[in-house]
Design an enzyme around this catalytic site. Structure first.
Site, PDB file in Angstrom:
ATOM      1  CG  ASP A   1      77.662  16.644  46.047  1.00 44.95           C
ATOM      2  OD1 ASP A   1      78.090  16.537  44.877  1.00 44.95           O
ATOM      3  OD2 ASP A   1      77.072  17.667  46.465  1.00 44.95           O
TER       4      ASP A   1
ATOM      5  N   GLY B   1      83.614  16.343  41.626  1.00 47.93           N
ATOM      6  CA  GLY B   1      84.052  17.317  40.627  1.00 47.93           C
ATOM      7  C   GLY B   1      84.945  18.370  41.257  1.00 47.93           C
TER       8      GLY B   1
ATOM      9  CG  HIS C   1      82.908  11.519  38.419  1.00 51.20           C
ATOM     10  ND1 HIS C   1      82.144  12.002  39.459  1.00 51.20           N
ATOM     11  CD2 HIS C   1      82.663  12.349  37.374  1.00 51.20           C
ATOM     12  CE1 HIS C   1      81.483  13.077  39.049  1.00 51.20           C
ATOM     13  NE2 HIS C   1      81.768  13.312  37.788  1.00 51.20           N
TER      14      HIS C   1
ATOM     15  CB  SER D   1      70.263  12.848  40.414  1.00 53.72           C
ATOM     16  OG  SER D   1      70.780  13.919  39.632  1.00 53.72           O
TER      17      SER D   1
ATOM     18  CD  GLU E   1      66.675  15.935  39.205  1.00 57.47           C
ATOM     19  OE1 GLU E   1      67.328  15.006  39.728  1.00 57.47           O
ATOM     20  OE2 GLU E   1      65.439  16.037  39.318  1.00 57.47           O
TER      21      GLU E   1
ATOM     22  NE  ARG F   1      76.414  16.757  37.377  1.00 57.39           N
ATOM     23  CZ  ARG F   1      77.160  16.534  38.445  1.00 57.39           C
ATOM     24  NH1 ARG F   1      78.345  15.979  38.308  1.00 57.39           N
ATOM     25  NH2 ARG F   1      76.733  16.857  39.642  1.00 57.39           N
TER      26      ARG F   1
ATOM     27  CG  LEU G   1      75.856  -4.081  52.632  1.00 54.44           C
ATOM     28  CD1 LEU G   1      75.184  -3.251  53.735  1.00 54.44           C
ATOM     29  CD2 LEU G   1      77.207  -3.455  52.266  1.00 54.44           C
TER      30      LEU G   1
ATOM     31  NE  ARG H   1      74.654  17.006  48.794  1.00 51.91           N
ATOM     32  CZ  ARG H   1      73.826  17.343  47.840  1.00 51.91           C
ATOM     33  NH1 ARG H   1      72.542  17.398  48.078  1.00 51.91           N
ATOM     34  NH2 ARG H   1      74.269  17.631  46.630  1.00 51.91           N
TER      35      ARG H   1
ATOM     36  NE  ARG I   1      72.180  21.384  46.350  1.00 56.36           N
ATOM     37  CZ  ARG I   1      73.150  22.293  46.378  1.00 56.36           C
ATOM     38  NH1 ARG I   1      73.073  23.318  47.196  1.00 56.36           N
ATOM     39  NH2 ARG I   1      74.191  22.196  45.561  1.00 56.36           N
TER      40      ARG I   1
HETATM   41  C1  IPE Z   1      73.300  14.779  43.959  1.00 58.67           C
HETATM   42  O1  IPE Z   1      74.439  15.523  43.713  1.00 58.67           O
HETATM   43  C2  IPE Z   1      73.313  13.544  43.150  1.00 58.67           C
HETATM   44  C3  IPE Z   1      74.381  12.603  43.432  1.00 58.67           C
HETATM   45  C4  IPE Z   1      75.289  12.672  44.374  1.00 58.67           C
HETATM   46  C5  IPE Z   1      74.392  11.473  42.586  1.00 58.67           C
HETATM   47  P1  IPE Z   1      74.429  16.779  42.728  1.00 58.67           P
HETATM   48  O2  IPE Z   1      75.817  17.326  42.762  1.00 58.67           O
HETATM   49  O3  IPE Z   1      73.880  16.411  41.422  1.00 58.67           O
HETATM   50  O4  IPE Z   1      73.398  17.747  43.458  1.00 58.67           O
HETATM   51  P2  IPE Z   1      73.193  19.323  43.350  1.00 58.67           P
HETATM   52  O5  IPE Z   1      73.008  19.629  41.911  1.00 58.67           O
HETATM   53  O6  IPE Z   1      74.432  19.970  43.886  1.00 58.67           O
HETATM   54  O7  IPE Z   1      71.989  19.603  44.191  1.00 58.67           O
HETATM   55  C1  IPE Z   2      79.043  13.658  42.946  1.00 58.36           C
HETATM   56  O1  IPE Z   2      80.016  14.586  42.640  1.00 58.36           O
HETATM   57  C2  IPE Z   2      78.827  12.649  41.855  1.00 58.36           C
HETATM   58  C3  IPE Z   2      77.643  12.925  41.029  1.00 58.36           C
HETATM   59  C4  IPE Z   2      76.743  13.839  41.231  1.00 58.36           C
HETATM   60  C5  IPE Z   2      77.453  12.102  39.887  1.00 58.36           C
HETATM   61  P1  IPE Z   2      79.735  15.854  41.725  1.00 58.36           P
HETATM   62  O2  IPE Z   2      80.068  15.502  40.333  1.00 58.36           O
HETATM   63  O3  IPE Z   2      78.387  16.413  41.973  1.00 58.36           O
HETATM   64  O4  IPE Z   2      80.852  16.849  42.294  1.00 58.36           O
HETATM   65  P2  IPE Z   2      80.669  18.392  42.614  1.00 58.36           P
HETATM   66  O5  IPE Z   2      79.492  18.524  43.524  1.00 58.36           O
HETATM   67  O6  IPE Z   2      80.470  19.086  41.315  1.00 58.36           O
HETATM   68  O7  IPE Z   2      81.937  18.749  43.288  1.00 58.36           O
HETATM   69 MG    MG Z   3      77.627  17.749  43.278  1.00 59.47          MG
END
Ligand code: IPE
Ligand code: IPE
Ligand code: MG
Length: 249
Positions: free
Chosen positions: A21, A24, A38, A66, A68, A72, A132, A189, A195
């Site tokens: 995570d 972004g 990314h 995910s 979810e 986006r 692995l 994480r 979370r």
């Molecule tokens: C969780 O990250 C999913 C991945 C890392 C692929 P998110 O950035 O989508 O999670 P939330 O929305 O902050 O809980």
């Molecule tokens: C994790 O980074 C990658 C995915 C969830 C796909 P994010 O894209 O969630 O980055 P933040 O959490 O917005 O910084």
């Molecule tokens: Mg995120």
């Protein structure tokens, strides 16, 4: 003593799971587009996969996308999907060179059919590797996985293949998409979020959780080693008392 030397090689976690995570925010903090984050996250994936393979970790699960995340903005979803599938495809020679076997868990029906086909080829091409096990959670969510498992259990019960009275915790485990893998012992994480975001809810029952503020694109082998050293300093009691553990009960 380097961080790596502080790792007890006799007590490595067999399975590490990571919520990658912070891509972004990492990019936005630099005034860049989220997709730039990314792109750099892929470098971390390479580095951590290599780090796990070098240590002799048996299973590494990476939460890459995910269910979810489909919600986006379309621009980010298509950019990210393309990046993920292209990367997996292009990494096959390196995976083979390092004896790494690729697995994918998640709702593949949500993927464009070309992407599904590319993934299938990558899975086939690494299927004989014995080092692995790299498990990519792609279009994955735990609640989706559990609902799917329960649906299949119901089908098998109805068909007379599974007597309801025989159902135990192990039955559910066998119907999950992770049935071939042991439960993760360490879940990491990145990015300072505390979370689990619908990741391996069943399988993480007794995992040690490790949270770090480091954003995923900055996460490197030393961060991994630090998390493993931290893991090895914990007492895993599984409901027993500390005294029982010392007595070896
Ligand atoms: C969780 O990250 C999913 C991945 C890392 C692929 P998110 O950035 O989508 O999670 P939330 O929305 O902050 O809980
Ligand atoms: C994790 O980074 C990658 C995915 C969830 C796909 P994010 O894209 O969630 O980055 P933040 O959490 O917005 O910084
Ligand atoms: Mg995120």
């Amino acid at each position: 003593m380097s961080l790596k030397e502080r790792i007890n090689m006799q007590r490595l976690p067999r399975h590490i799971a990571i919520i990658m995570d912070g891509n972004g925010r990492w990019a936005q903090e630099k005034g860049e587009d989220r997709l730039f984050g990314h792109l750099h996250g892929v470098e971390s994936v390479r580095n951590i996969v290599e780090g796990c393979a070098e240590l002799g970790i048996e299973y590494l699960t990476l939460y890459a996308f995910s269910t979810e995340n489909w919600d986006r903005p379309a621009y980010e979803v298509s950019g990210l999907m393309e990046l993920l599938v292209d990367t997996i495809r292009n990494e096959v020679p390196t995976l083979n060179k390092n004896n790494i076997r690729l697995h994918v868990i998640g709702d593949m029906d949500m993927l464009p059919s070309a992407a599904r086909q590319e993934l299938k080829e990558a899975l086939d091409e690494t299927s004989v590797n014995t080092g692995l096990n790299l498990i990519m959670a792609l279009s994955y969510s735990s609640r989706w996985e559990i609902a799917k498992a329960i649906k299949q259990i119901a089908v098998d019960v109805k068909a007379g293949l599974l007597p309801p009275e025989s159902i135990t915790q192990d039955t559910l485990q066998r119907y999950l998409s992770t049935s071939k893998f042991p439960d993760p012992e360490l879940m990491i994480r990145t990015s300072g979020e505390f979370r689990v975001s619908n990741f391996l809810l069943y399988q993480l029952a007794y995992a040690e959780l490790y949270f770090t503020n480091t954003r995923w694109p900055d996460f490197r082998k030393d961060n991994l080693y630090e998390s493993i050293v931290d893991f090895q300093n914990r007492e895993r009691r599984f409901g027993k008392t500390g005294e029982q553990l010392k007595e070896g009960v």
